[in-house]
Design an enzyme around this catalytic site. Structure first.
Site, PDB file in Angstrom:
ATOM      1  N   HIS A 190     -12.199  22.464  -0.220  1.00 41.47           N
ATOM      2  CA  HIS A 190     -11.906  23.772   0.358  1.00 41.47           C
ATOM      3  C   HIS A 190     -12.319  23.817   1.823  1.00 41.47           C
ATOM      4  O   HIS A 190     -11.534  24.215   2.703  1.00 41.47           O
ATOM      5  CB  HIS A 190     -12.646  24.852  -0.443  1.00 41.47           C
ATOM      6  N   GLU A 191     -13.569  23.408   2.113  1.00 36.98           N
ATOM      7  CA  GLU A 191     -14.070  23.503   3.484  1.00 36.98           C
ATOM      8  C   GLU A 191     -13.327  22.561   4.430  1.00 36.98           C
ATOM      9  O   GLU A 191     -12.969  22.935   5.548  1.00 36.98           O
ATOM     10  CB  GLU A 191     -15.573  23.221   3.529  1.00 36.98           C
ATOM     11  N   HIS A 204     -10.038  23.951   5.512  1.00 29.36           N
ATOM     12  CA  HIS A 204     -10.074  24.911   6.621  1.00 29.36           C
ATOM     13  C   HIS A 204      -9.828  24.187   7.940  1.00 29.36           C
ATOM     14  O   HIS A 204      -9.180  24.719   8.849  1.00 29.36           O
ATOM     15  CB  HIS A 204     -11.431  25.615   6.672  1.00 29.36           C
ATOM     16  N   GLU A 233      -7.606  31.376   3.578  1.00 31.80           N
ATOM     17  CA  GLU A 233      -8.491  31.137   2.442  1.00 31.80           C
ATOM     18  C   GLU A 233      -7.733  30.553   1.247  1.00 31.80           C
ATOM     19  O   GLU A 233      -8.215  29.643   0.571  1.00 31.80           O
ATOM     20  CB  GLU A 233      -9.176  32.437   2.023  1.00 31.80           C
ATOM     21  N   HIS A 276     -11.307  36.661   1.494  1.00 32.46           N
ATOM     22  CA  HIS A 276     -11.565  35.911   0.266  1.00 32.46           C
ATOM     23  C   HIS A 276     -10.917  36.575  -0.941  1.00 32.46           C
ATOM     24  O   HIS A 276     -10.746  35.945  -1.990  1.00 32.46           O
ATOM     25  CB  HIS A 276     -13.072  35.780   0.031  1.00 32.46           C
TER      26      HIS A 276
END
Length: 555
Positions: free
Chosen positions: A350-351, A354, A374, A450
């Site tokens: 996920h990170e 980004h 997100e 989110h």
């Protein structure tokens, strides 16, 4: 040469992906600049624009998709990014949100100091470093471009999460036009500036060693032996020198590189601080391989360069985050009771994702574009978990369930198949007259990104899997979901096209068609066009995209 033609200068920025590829991309970018010159209206061109190439993609049919950042009289244009889609020098379409060509004075009425003071009143908390300001042209979607001060305040939220808030202050009226946070939660604070003379590069030898993680079991890691220091380092030279540091439960430095004498890392338990680092490095390596093997993407920026990640950020920090400004990330240890370190593979994926978004569409982290930002990280975080296919981390569409010390059906960060299981995320896109889960359209556009991500997460699940209730949430379980609970329009016969096709469509839409201010309507159009590009108009995949957006109430 006309002033308009003179304005079309271009800077090509590429990494070490190969001189031949860079030369080819430079040629394609130059050709795209000619397309801009010949099509000033659809590209919103002014005589004072210049462009920096951010990405070049050539489609299967030879269509060239060139993504540019725009400047105006040397000033960055916020929201001025565009993608030129052309073939053989002929424009096919553009992707952009800038409403009109720029025609503003670049002489501010409001001083930088006054803009900092104005933003400071909105900031209204302590800051870690002195605020900064630069002049920009602010040109978000459907708004007239304006000269503005981009004021940056840096501090921390109550839970320790860094904040790098960009305030855009009108340089004529002094009004705050907008604000956006460069921190994407889920980023490592800046690593500081070197002092003194730069040491010579060390003599390093690529190596492979066993890792004993918290979540992924026993894994194999690519590391390196620093022959100068005579020690092994948690740096992966095969994946752009991706590295892992230990923040020592602080937050002001870049941390200390993890090293080891015998190239054996961690012990599967919290008693060894390196165990969390093993999970982070394993997640980074699988994420790198996923993007390489699925999309031929060479690292986050597609330039062969790895990222730095830090574990043990701050005290009892129950989060993880990505920082656009330093292109880096960090992970907390959890609260020490109910939440463990946030280094499960879907969170790492996920990170890192980004960063991929920042390097491509650069979706603004607010309103609907922030929700799409997100959702993109959730989508690829889940797909990376499926790619790794680790028996210790069974793949699913539930984000972050492994970090909870007491597993349960309702312990998660998000659920993509039914976002509203968290009680906050809407399942469906609200219309002007019909709320979704009690959320109006106006509130949806203003809600935390989110939660507004839920609609896109829901779309992706249905596109990939169709109306299939996960066994752990089906009728008779505590969640007790049936097929009708997964769709917003009653179409329980919706059939999925498979994960691979769904992820190809989303990635193509992100990297080729979405821009910084893309909203849900733009995402719908981008995914439909992506399906046409990849599979053909009227194909099963194209029709599925249309039907699936309808199933989450996007007409």
């Amino acid at each position: 040469m006309s002033s308009l033609a003179k304005a079309l200068s271009v800077a090509i920025i590429f990494g070490a992906a190969g001189q031949a590829a860079a030369a080819d991309n430079a040629t394609i970018a130059t050709r795209a600049l000619g397309v801009i010159r010949n099509n000033p209206v659809p590209t919103r061109l002014s005589a004072n624009d210049a462009f920096v190439t951010r990405d070049v993609i050539v489609g299967r049919d030879g269509t060239e998709h060139v993504r540019f950042d725009r400047t105006y009289k040397g000033l960055p244009v916020i929201g001025g990014d565009l993608v030129v889609h052309s073939k053989a020098g002929v424009l096919k379409r553009t992707s952009l949100t800038q409403a009109s060509a720029i025609n503003v004075s670049t002489t501010p009425t409001i001083t930088s100091a006054a803009a900092i003071a104005t933003a400071g009143r909105a900031w209204a908390m302590a800051y870690d470093v002195s605020p900064t300001s630069r002049l920009v042209v602010f040109a978000p979607a459907a708004k007239t471009p304006k000269l503005a001060h981009d004021v940056v305040y840096v501090g921390r939220a109550k839970d320790g999460t860094p904040i790098r808030m960009h305030y855009y202050v009108d340089a004529v009226t002094g009004a705050i036009l907008d604000k956006t946070n460069a921190i994407k939660t889920g980023t490592l604070p800046g690593t500081g500036y070197p002092t003194g003379n730069t040491p010579p590069p060390p003599n390093v030898i690529p190596s492979i060693g066993p890792g004993f993680s918290l979540f992924a079991g026993n894994v194999t890691l690519n590391t390196q032996f620093n022959n100068t220091r005579r020690i092994y380092e948690l740096i992966d030279p095969t994946r752009g020198n991706t590295s892992i540091t230990d923040m020592g439960n602080g937050y002001r430095t870049g941390g200390t590189l993890m090293v080891d004498a015998d190239n054996r890392w961690g012990n599967n338990a919290l008693s060894d601080r390196v165990s969390a680092g093993v999970d982070a490095m394993y997640g980074f390596q699988k994420t790198w391989d996923f993007y390489k093997n699925k999309f031929n993407r060479n690292g986050i920026r597609n330039n062969g360069q790895g990222a730095n990640g830090a574990v043990h950020y701050f005290l009892n920090y129950t989060n993880a985050f990505w920082n656009d400004d330093c292109f880096c990330m960090s992970f907390g240890d959890g609260n020490g009771t109910t939440v463990r370190p946030l280094v499960s593979i879907d969170i790492v994926g996920h990170e890192v994702s980004h960063g991929v978004t920042a390097a491509t569409a650069n979706l603004t982290y607010a309103s609907e574009s922030g929700g799409l930002n997100e959702a993109t990280s959730d989508i690829f975080g889940a797909m990376i978990e499926y790619y790794a296919n680790n028996a210790k981390q069974p793949p699913n569409y539930v984000i972050g369930e492994q970090i909870f010390t007491t597993p349960a059906w309702n312990k998660f960060i998000r659920t993509m198949f039914k976002p509203n299981l968290d009680g906050l995320s809407p399942d469906c896109y609200p219309s002007a007259t019909t709320p979704s889960n009690g959320i109006s359209l106006g509130n949806f556009k203003a809600m935390d990104v989110h939660y507004s991500s839920g609609v896109a997460n829901h779309f992706f699940y249905l596109l990939a899997e169709g109306v299939v209730v996960p066994a752990d949430y089906a009728a008779g379980t505590p969640a007790n979901l049936g097929p009708s609970n997964l769709v917003c329009n009653g179409n329980t016969g919706l059939t999925g096209i498979g994960r691979d096709a769904a992820m190809q469509i989303w990635y193509h839409a992100l990297t080729v068609y979405m821009t910084s201010n893309s909203d849900y309507a733009a995402a719908r159009a981008a995914t439909a066009q992506a399906a046409i590009d990849l599979y053909g108009a009227g194909s099963t995949q194209h029709n599925a995209v249309i039907d699936t957006w309808a199933a989450v109430s996007m007409p």
